[in-house]
Design a protein around this motif. Sequence first.
Motif, mmCIF file in Angstrom:
data_model
loop_
_atom_site.group_PDB
_atom_site.id
_atom_site.type_symbol
_atom_site.label_atom_id
_atom_site.label_comp_id
_atom_site.label_asym_id
_atom_site.label_seq_id
_atom_site.Cartn_x
_atom_site.Cartn_y
_atom_site.Cartn_z
ATOM 1 N N ARG A 96 30.368 -100.362 -161.811
ATOM 2 C CA ARG A 96 30.962 -99.106 -161.376
ATOM 3 C C ARG A 96 32.460 -99.326 -161.203
ATOM 4 O O ARG A 96 32.888 -100.297 -160.579
ATOM 5 C CB ARG A 96 30.365 -98.644 -160.041
ATOM 6 C CG ARG A 96 28.881 -98.283 -160.099
ATOM 7 C CD ARG A 96 28.582 -97.087 -160.969
ATOM 8 N NE ARG A 96 29.390 -95.925 -160.610
ATOM 9 C CZ ARG A 96 29.327 -94.736 -161.244
ATOM 10 N NH1 ARG A 96 28.513 -94.588 -162.271
ATOM 11 N NH2 ARG A 96 30.084 -93.729 -160.847
ATOM 12 N N ILE A 97 33.265 -98.431 -161.766
ATOM 13 C CA ILE A 97 34.714 -98.571 -161.678
ATOM 14 C C ILE A 97 35.343 -97.192 -161.447
ATOM 15 O O ILE A 97 34.681 -96.157 -161.555
ATOM 16 C CB ILE A 97 35.307 -99.213 -162.961
ATOM 17 C CG1 ILE A 97 34.750 -98.532 -164.222
ATOM 18 C CG2 ILE A 97 34.971 -100.682 -163.024
ATOM 19 C CD1 ILE A 97 35.545 -97.401 -164.731
ATOM 20 N N ASP A 98 36.618 -97.191 -161.124
ATOM 21 C CA ASP A 98 37.362 -95.950 -161.008
ATOM 22 C C ASP A 98 37.555 -95.376 -162.409
ATOM 23 O O ASP A 98 38.115 -96.052 -163.277
ATOM 24 C CB ASP A 98 38.720 -96.218 -160.359
ATOM 25 C CG ASP A 98 39.594 -94.977 -160.277
ATOM 26 O OD1 ASP A 98 39.110 -93.879 -160.629
ATOM 27 O OD2 ASP A 98 40.770 -95.120 -159.883
ATOM 28 N N PRO A 99 37.088 -94.152 -162.686
ATOM 29 C CA PRO A 99 37.233 -93.578 -164.024
ATOM 30 C C PRO A 99 38.676 -93.570 -164.516
ATOM 31 O O PRO A 99 38.930 -93.609 -165.722
ATOM 32 C CB PRO A 99 36.691 -92.153 -163.857
ATOM 33 C CG PRO A 99 35.753 -92.241 -162.704
ATOM 34 C CD PRO A 99 36.370 -93.242 -161.775
ATOM 35 N N GLY A 100 39.628 -93.552 -163.575
ATOM 36 C CA GLY A 100 41.033 -93.521 -163.943
ATOM 37 C C GLY A 100 41.516 -94.785 -164.624
ATOM 38 O O GLY A 100 42.555 -94.788 -165.294
ATOM 39 N N THR A 101 40.747 -95.878 -164.491
ATOM 40 C CA THR A 101 41.156 -97.122 -165.144
ATOM 41 C C THR A 101 40.999 -97.045 -166.662
ATOM 42 O O THR A 101 41.542 -97.890 -167.387
ATOM 43 C CB THR A 101 40.329 -98.309 -164.618
ATOM 44 O OG1 THR A 101 38.935 -98.095 -164.930
ATOM 45 C CG2 THR A 101 40.475 -98.459 -163.119
ATOM 46 N N ALA A 102 40.258 -96.038 -167.128
ATOM 47 C CA ALA A 102 40.040 -95.909 -168.575
ATOM 48 C C ALA A 102 41.323 -95.562 -169.315
ATOM 49 O O ALA A 102 41.542 -96.015 -170.440
ATOM 50 C CB ALA A 102 38.969 -94.862 -168.856
ATOM 51 N N ASP A 103 42.177 -94.747 -168.697
ATOM 52 C CA ASP A 103 43.393 -94.303 -169.398
ATOM 53 C C ASP A 103 44.644 -94.418 -168.527
ATOM 54 O O ASP A 103 45.586 -93.643 -168.686
ATOM 55 C CB ASP A 103 43.224 -92.864 -169.884
ATOM 56 C CG ASP A 103 43.035 -91.876 -168.733
ATOM 57 O OD1 ASP A 103 42.738 -92.320 -167.606
ATOM 58 O OD2 ASP A 103 43.200 -90.670 -168.964
#
Length: 271
Positions: free
Chosen positions: A198-205
Amino acid sequence: MNNQDEQWQQAWQSPDQMGMQKKQILLNSINDRIDNRRRHKKQLFFIGLSAAAAILVAVFIKMPGNSAAITANAWQELASAESSKKIMLEDGSVVWLAPHSTVKVYADFFKKRSTLLTRGTAFFSVAKDAQRPFTIGVNRQRVTVVGTAFTIHKLDSVDLQLTVKEGKVALNNPSGNLLLTAGQQVITTRAKSGVVNRIDPGTADWWLQHQLRLQNIKLEELLNRIETYYQVKLTYGTINKNKKVTLTWDLTISLQDNLTVLNTLTGYNIH
């Protein structure tokens, strides 16, 4: 009517009145005609075959390479240099390439929404189309979506890191099919899926912004982001990777300038 035709007519009307010698001559003429027709057909066949072979040879000579080159021509290669690059696809999807990254797009993309990530990192924002799934090939693994946003990082010639920002993404590799949703990340090992984190979705972009304010981020995570985005391997001595820092990462300036700020905050020598 020639003499032989008259003999044919006589043989048909009064076969008993014709001598055996004349009958034999007529039979021989039949065989000659049949043989001539066969030879003529063979000649036409070999002429046609030779012409077809000549055409194939001419086409092959004009080709820049072998059959692999023909396949390669079905893809358009797009690459980034020192900075990120935005690519608009004809179906409305968008691809952002991190520095020193390369993606290949299928030539008839509107018909077949297929791409290949051959180097680096790419963020995909895929337009929804239930009838035409969007696929990304990475090494021998495949990511399939209908409409979503995610980042793929090609780790090496075998493995990848997949981070989903929104929607659902299917990863297919030798370990089977894996479905990831927003806020999930997986790293493969030997082309097989590892543990889903589980990660912060914001790390994707995160790298799509000009400036990013990072609050209490672990040094380990920050270094991973830097190495992934810039396609570099950082060097440092003994450091506390669990140490948290707060800083503004400026993507409009050089990596070295950003590292200078980081080293000033931490007292380390990361380069």
